[in-house]
Design a protein around this motif. Structure first.
Motif, PDB file in Angstrom:
ATOM      1  N   GLN A  27       0.785  -1.223   0.000  1.00  0.00           N
ATOM      2  CA  GLN A  27       0.000   0.000   0.000  1.00  0.00           C
ATOM      3  C   GLN A  27       0.828   1.290   0.000  1.00  0.00           C
ATOM      4  O   GLN A  27       0.383   2.308  -0.506  1.00  0.00           O
ATOM      5  CB  GLN A  27      -0.927   0.038   1.227  1.00  0.00           C
ATOM      6  CG  GLN A  27      -1.981  -1.036   1.224  1.00  0.00           C
ATOM      7  CD  GLN A  27      -1.472  -2.373   1.761  1.00  0.00           C
ATOM      8  OE1 GLN A  27      -0.445  -2.449   2.411  1.00  0.00           O
ATOM      9  NE2 GLN A  27      -2.196  -3.434   1.452  1.00  0.00           N
ATOM     10  N   PHE A  28       2.012   1.267   0.601  1.00  0.00           N
ATOM     11  CA  PHE A  28       2.800   2.493   0.770  1.00  0.00           C
ATOM     12  C   PHE A  28       4.277   2.244   0.512  1.00  0.00           C
ATOM     13  O   PHE A  28       4.781   1.144   0.721  1.00  0.00           O
ATOM     14  CB  PHE A  28       2.658   3.034   2.202  1.00  0.00           C
ATOM     15  CG  PHE A  28       1.267   3.471   2.558  1.00  0.00           C
ATOM     16  CD1 PHE A  28       0.785   4.696   2.135  1.00  0.00           C
ATOM     17  CD2 PHE A  28       0.440   2.661   3.308  1.00  0.00           C
ATOM     18  CE1 PHE A  28      -0.501   5.097   2.451  1.00  0.00           C
ATOM     19  CE2 PHE A  28      -0.841   3.051   3.630  1.00  0.00           C
ATOM     20  CZ  PHE A  28      -1.313   4.277   3.200  1.00  0.00           C
ATOM     21  N   VAL A  47       0.455  11.263  -3.696  1.00  0.00           N
ATOM     22  CA  VAL A  47      -0.624  10.381  -4.138  1.00  0.00           C
ATOM     23  C   VAL A  47      -0.833  10.650  -5.625  1.00  0.00           C
ATOM     24  O   VAL A  47      -1.198  11.754  -6.019  1.00  0.00           O
ATOM     25  CB  VAL A  47      -1.931  10.630  -3.352  1.00  0.00           C
ATOM     26  CG1 VAL A  47      -3.010   9.655  -3.783  1.00  0.00           C
ATOM     27  CG2 VAL A  47      -1.695  10.527  -1.859  1.00  0.00           C
ATOM     28  N   ARG A  57      -7.809  11.409  -3.656  1.00  0.00           N
ATOM     29  CA  ARG A  57      -6.414  11.691  -3.300  1.00  0.00           C
ATOM     30  C   ARG A  57      -6.333  12.524  -2.030  1.00  0.00           C
ATOM     31  O   ARG A  57      -5.501  12.257  -1.155  1.00  0.00           O
ATOM     32  CB  ARG A  57      -5.709  12.413  -4.457  1.00  0.00           C
ATOM     33  CG  ARG A  57      -5.567  11.558  -5.691  1.00  0.00           C
ATOM     34  CD  ARG A  57      -4.630  12.163  -6.723  1.00  0.00           C
ATOM     35  NE  ARG A  57      -4.897  13.536  -7.071  1.00  0.00           N
ATOM     36  CZ  ARG A  57      -5.681  13.945  -8.065  1.00  0.00           C
ATOM     37  NH1 ARG A  57      -6.313  13.055  -8.808  1.00  0.00           N
ATOM     38  NH2 ARG A  57      -5.846  15.227  -8.317  1.00  0.00           N
ATOM     39  N   ILE A  60      -7.041  10.384   1.049  1.00  0.00           N
ATOM     40  CA  ILE A  60      -5.888   9.551   1.399  1.00  0.00           C
ATOM     41  C   ILE A  60      -4.831  10.397   2.106  1.00  0.00           C
ATOM     42  O   ILE A  60      -4.266   9.992   3.123  1.00  0.00           O
ATOM     43  CB  ILE A  60      -5.327   8.859   0.139  1.00  0.00           C
ATOM     44  CG1 ILE A  60      -6.339   7.827  -0.377  1.00  0.00           C
ATOM     45  CG2 ILE A  60      -3.988   8.200   0.421  1.00  0.00           C
ATOM     46  CD1 ILE A  60      -6.039   7.301  -1.762  1.00  0.00           C
ATOM     47  N   LYS A  61      -4.567  11.605   1.589  1.00  0.00           N
ATOM     48  CA  LYS A  61      -3.569  12.475   2.217  1.00  0.00           C
ATOM     49  C   LYS A  61      -3.997  12.909   3.614  1.00  0.00           C
ATOM     50  O   LYS A  61      -3.173  12.974   4.525  1.00  0.00           O
ATOM     51  CB  LYS A  61      -3.292  13.702   1.343  1.00  0.00           C
ATOM     52  CG  LYS A  61      -2.451  13.366   0.125  1.00  0.00           C
ATOM     53  CD  LYS A  61      -2.011  14.599  -0.602  1.00  0.00           C
ATOM     54  CE  LYS A  61      -3.074  15.045  -1.568  1.00  0.00           C
ATOM     55  NZ  LYS A  61      -2.627  16.121  -2.461  1.00  0.00           N
ATOM     56  N   MET A  64      -3.299  10.017   5.908  1.00  0.00           N
ATOM     57  CA  MET A  64      -1.867   9.872   6.193  1.00  0.00           C
ATOM     58  C   MET A  64      -1.388  10.946   7.160  1.00  0.00           C
ATOM     59  O   MET A  64      -0.633  10.664   8.087  1.00  0.00           O
ATOM     60  CB  MET A  64      -1.062   9.922   4.888  1.00  0.00           C
ATOM     61  CG  MET A  64      -1.252   8.692   4.027  1.00  0.00           C
ATOM     62  SD  MET A  64      -0.073   8.526   2.659  1.00  0.00           S
ATOM     63  CE  MET A  64      -0.419   9.921   1.647  1.00  0.00           C
ATOM     64  N   ALA A  85       1.634   6.835  -1.668  1.00  0.00           N
ATOM     65  CA  ALA A  85       0.500   5.914  -1.590  1.00  0.00           C
ATOM     66  C   ALA A  85       0.409   5.138  -2.897  1.00  0.00           C
ATOM     67  O   ALA A  85       0.554   5.700  -3.985  1.00  0.00           O
ATOM     68  CB  ALA A  85      -0.787   6.683  -1.352  1.00  0.00           C
ATOM     69  N   ARG A  86       0.169   3.846  -2.779  1.00  0.00           N
ATOM     70  CA  ARG A  86      -0.006   2.998  -3.953  1.00  0.00           C
ATOM     71  C   ARG A  86      -1.488   2.760  -4.199  1.00  0.00           C
ATOM     72  O   ARG A  86      -2.341   3.098  -3.378  1.00  0.00           O
ATOM     73  CB  ARG A  86       0.729   1.680  -3.750  1.00  0.00           C
ATOM     74  CG  ARG A  86       2.243   1.836  -3.800  1.00  0.00           C
ATOM     75  CD  ARG A  86       2.908   0.508  -3.634  1.00  0.00           C
ATOM     76  NE  ARG A  86       4.321   0.565  -4.032  1.00  0.00           N
ATOM     77  CZ  ARG A  86       5.155  -0.431  -3.876  1.00  0.00           C
ATOM     78  NH1 ARG A  86       4.755  -1.560  -3.344  1.00  0.00           N
ATOM     79  NH2 ARG A  86       6.415  -0.312  -4.253  1.00  0.00           N
ATOM     80  N   THR A  89      -4.653   1.759  -1.760  1.00  0.00           N
ATOM     81  CA  THR A  89      -5.141   2.672  -0.712  1.00  0.00           C
ATOM     82  C   THR A  89      -6.486   3.273  -1.067  1.00  0.00           C
ATOM     83  O   THR A  89      -7.205   3.737  -0.173  1.00  0.00           O
ATOM     84  CB  THR A  89      -4.129   3.803  -0.441  1.00  0.00           C
ATOM     85  OG1 THR A  89      -3.862   4.497  -1.657  1.00  0.00           O
ATOM     86  CG2 THR A  89      -2.855   3.264   0.143  1.00  0.00           C
ATOM     87  N   MET A  97      -5.453   1.721   6.608  1.00  0.00           N
ATOM     88  CA  MET A  97      -4.272   2.535   6.295  1.00  0.00           C
ATOM     89  C   MET A  97      -3.357   2.637   7.506  1.00  0.00           C
ATOM     90  O   MET A  97      -2.136   2.564   7.368  1.00  0.00           O
ATOM     91  CB  MET A  97      -4.686   3.941   5.850  1.00  0.00           C
ATOM     92  CG  MET A  97      -5.177   4.027   4.453  1.00  0.00           C
ATOM     93  SD  MET A  97      -5.374   5.744   3.990  1.00  0.00           S
ATOM     94  CE  MET A  97      -6.805   5.626   2.969  1.00  0.00           C
ATOM     95  N   LEU A 101       0.483   1.568   7.531  1.00  0.00           N
ATOM     96  CA  LEU A 101       1.539   2.540   7.833  1.00  0.00           C
ATOM     97  C   LEU A 101       2.375   2.095   9.033  1.00  0.00           C
ATOM     98  O   LEU A 101       3.584   2.305   9.055  1.00  0.00           O
ATOM     99  CB  LEU A 101       0.933   3.923   8.072  1.00  0.00           C
ATOM    100  CG  LEU A 101       0.518   4.666   6.807  1.00  0.00           C
ATOM    101  CD1 LEU A 101      -0.382   5.849   7.150  1.00  0.00           C
ATOM    102  CD2 LEU A 101       1.731   5.118   6.025  1.00  0.00           C
TER     103      LEU A 101
END
Length: 117
Positions: A27-28, A47, A57, A60-61, A64, A85-86, A89, A97, A101
């Motif tokens: 994933q990361f 991302v 996106r 996801i950010k 994180m 991020a892959r 995610t 997540m 992580l």
């Protein structure tokens, strides 16, 4: 997360990519670069547009950034981190997540051992 603790400039990203060590899971990808004399870690987030639209996106950010905020006292402080991020995610919730992580940061050796919550 305060803006002073973020990596924004392309040169800073490139320095972490070129000189830092990287660890990845599905994933990361986590890059970590030791910075002598730095009191607090800094993060850069990436991302790709291939992962989804702007809403996805940004979600996801945000997740994180929240993870780094929750674990800021458990991470090594004298480092710059860049997290990429892959694709998987996009379908993950925050807790998945978080688990991923934690896994990648333990693999990189940047998460302190006393992370029991």
């Amino acid at each position: 997360m305060k803006k002073a603790f973020r990596i924004k400039k392309n040169e800073e990203f490139s320095k972490v990519f070129n000189e830092g060590k990287s660890v990845a899971n599905r994933q990361f990808v986590l890059y970590a670069l030791h910075k002598e004399g730095q009191n607090h870690f800094r993060i850069g987030l990436s991302v790709s547009k291939r992962i989804g639209n702007a809403v996805m996106r940004n979600r996801i950010k945000r997740a994180m950034r929240e993870w780094f905020h929750q674990y800021e006292d458990k991470l090594l402080q004298d480092k710059d981190y860049v997290v990429i991020a892959r694709n998987p995610t996009a379908e993950m919730d925050f807790f998945e997540m978080e688990k991923s992580l934690i896994h990648v940061s333990k693999k990189a050796g940047v998460l302190l051992k006393d992370n029991k919550r």
